[in-house]
Scaffold this active site. Structure first.
Site, short mmCIF file in Angstrom:
data_model
loop_
_atom_site.label_atom_id
_atom_site.label_comp_id
_atom_site.label_asym_id
_atom_site.label_seq_id
_atom_site.Cartn_x
_atom_site.Cartn_y
_atom_site.Cartn_z
CG MET A 27 -1.91 -1.17 1.19
SD MET A 27 -3.43 -0.86 2.09
CE MET A 27 -2.81 -0.51 3.72
CB ALA A 29 3.78 4.64 3.31
CG HIS A 31 8.54 0.37 6.21
ND1 HIS A 31 8.79 -0.99 6.30
CD2 HIS A 31 7.22 0.52 6.48
CE1 HIS A 31 7.68 -1.61 6.63
NE2 HIS A 31 6.71 -0.73 6.74
CG HIS A 34 7.03 -2.11 2.26
ND1 HIS A 34 6.94 -1.01 3.07
CD2 HIS A 34 5.78 -2.65 2.22
CE1 HIS A 34 5.69 -0.86 3.49
NE2 HIS A 34 4.97 -1.85 3.00
CD GLN A 58 -5.99 -3.46 3.02
OE1 GLN A 58 -5.86 -3.90 1.88
NE2 GLN A 58 -5.06 -3.65 3.94
CG ASP A 147 0.33 -6.68 8.50
OD1 ASP A 147 -0.22 -6.05 9.41
OD2 ASP A 147 1.08 -6.13 7.67
CG LEU A 181 11.12 -1.18 10.20
CD1 LEU A 181 11.90 -1.08 8.89
CD2 LEU A 181 11.36 0.08 11.02
NE ARG A 184 -2.83 1.91 9.98
CZ ARG A 184 -3.20 0.88 9.22
NH1 ARG A 184 -2.52 -0.25 9.27
NH2 ARG A 184 -4.23 0.96 8.41
O1 PAF Z 1 -0.09 -5.57 3.88
C1 PAF Z 1 -0.49 -4.70 3.08
O2 PAF Z 1 0.20 -3.74 2.75
C2 PAF Z 1 -1.88 -4.83 2.48
O3 PAF Z 1 -2.78 -5.37 3.40
C3 PAF Z 1 -1.89 -5.63 1.16
C4 PAF Z 1 -1.47 -7.06 1.36
C5 PAF Z 1 -1.00 -4.95 0.14
C6 PAF Z 1 -3.32 -5.66 0.59
O4 PAF Z 1 -3.82 -4.37 0.36
#
Ligand code: PAF
Length: 275
Positions: A27, A29, A31, A34, A58, A147, A181, A184
């Site tokens: 999504m 932003a 860091h 990612h 979501q 997550d 990290l 948010r």
């Molecule tokens: O973890 C995230 O950034 C989001 O939940 C995802 C998996 C890209 C789905 O929008």
């Protein structure tokens, strides 16, 4: 890096990629967490693709969709630098065109914890991830263990629907003091940032006391107290769960995970730790 903005452009760009393709859905932003996904993706495939889409489905009412950090130029520079070859950054209308009426819902796994605190959240995640996977058709898709429940829901959805992709979970990247990290974290004031480290600290202390033989209920009570003492205003959950089913455990058994979600100031943080 080729940047595509809609499904038609994506289909053309995807057709040009021969060999194994890895997808890192994001999504934005971005860091270092990612970037760890992108690095792992490069190890596992010939081409790395990423998606950048702040998925309205979501976010619940009153959640942070409108203020979610958006830094596309910086994200593009980071992905380019990391060797990502294709970025799909679609519009909301491209993902959810007029008349869109399908929802992917993973029952059971989606219902507890984050699902309880954020009704509808995992339907939004499962629906968009299904769309991303079906459009990009990657061989591998990578998601952060940060997550943890999302990863479990996506694995289940991919298995249940028979989507031909390998789902890979990548360990959480942490600040030197242990804070996981997260995009948010940008919402935290300097004082809240200092207090926030109590969350990973509570998880580590809980793991140690569990391993020392203290009862689960005592460990959880102590952890919640430590969070309150550190200034967390609300604890949505702090629990020991089965790592595969996410069912709560009264006693240590099999593969376990400690999971937690708590609010500091106006920011809700989640974290988890293998036990
Ligand atoms: O973890 C995230 O950034 C989001 O939940 C995802 C998996 C890209 C789905 O929008």
């Amino acid at each position: 890096m080729q940047i595509v903005r809609n499904s038609e452009e994506l289909a053309r760009a995807r057709a040009e990629l021969a060999g194994k393709v890895a997808l890192v859905p994001t999504m934005g932003a971005l860091h270092a967490g990612h970037m760890a996904l992108v690095a792992e993706a490069s190890e596992r495939a010939d081409h790395v693709a990423a998606s950048l889409f702040v998925n309205p489905a979501q976010f619940g009412e009153g959640e942070d969709f409108s203020r979610y950090p958006r830094r596309e130029d910086q994200d593009i520079a980071m992905l380019e630098e990391a060797g990502c070859e294709l970025l799909w950054a679609p519009s909301v209308a491209d993902i959810y065109p007029d008349g869109f009426s399908t929802k992917v819902s993973v029952s059971g796994l989606s219902e507890r914890w984050e699902g309880e605190a954020r009704p509808g959240h995992f339907d939004g995640v499962a629906t968009v991830v299904a769309k991303l996977l079906l459009a990009v058709r990657p061989d591998v898709a990578l998601f952060g263990e940060k997550d943890f429940q999302q990863l479990a829901v996506i694995r289940r959805m991919v298995g249940d629907l028979g989507i031909p992709v390998e789902v890979v979970g990548v360990p959480t990247v942490r600040e030197p003091d242990g804070l996981a990290l997260s995009s948010r974290n940008a919402y935290l004031s300097p004082a809240e940032r200092q207090q926030a480290v109590a969350l990973p600290d509570a998880l580590k202390a809980a793991r140690n006391t569990l391993q020392g033989g203290t009862a689960v209920a005592t460990v959880v009570r102590q952890a919640k107290q430590a969070l309150v003492d550190a200034g967390f205003l609300k604890i949505d959950y702090f629990a020991l769960v089965d790592a595969a089913t996410l069912e709560p455990l009264d006693e240590p058994r099999g593969e376990m995970r400690l999971i937690a979600a708590a609010v500091i100031g106006s920011t809700r943080l989640i974290d988890n730790l293998a036990v």
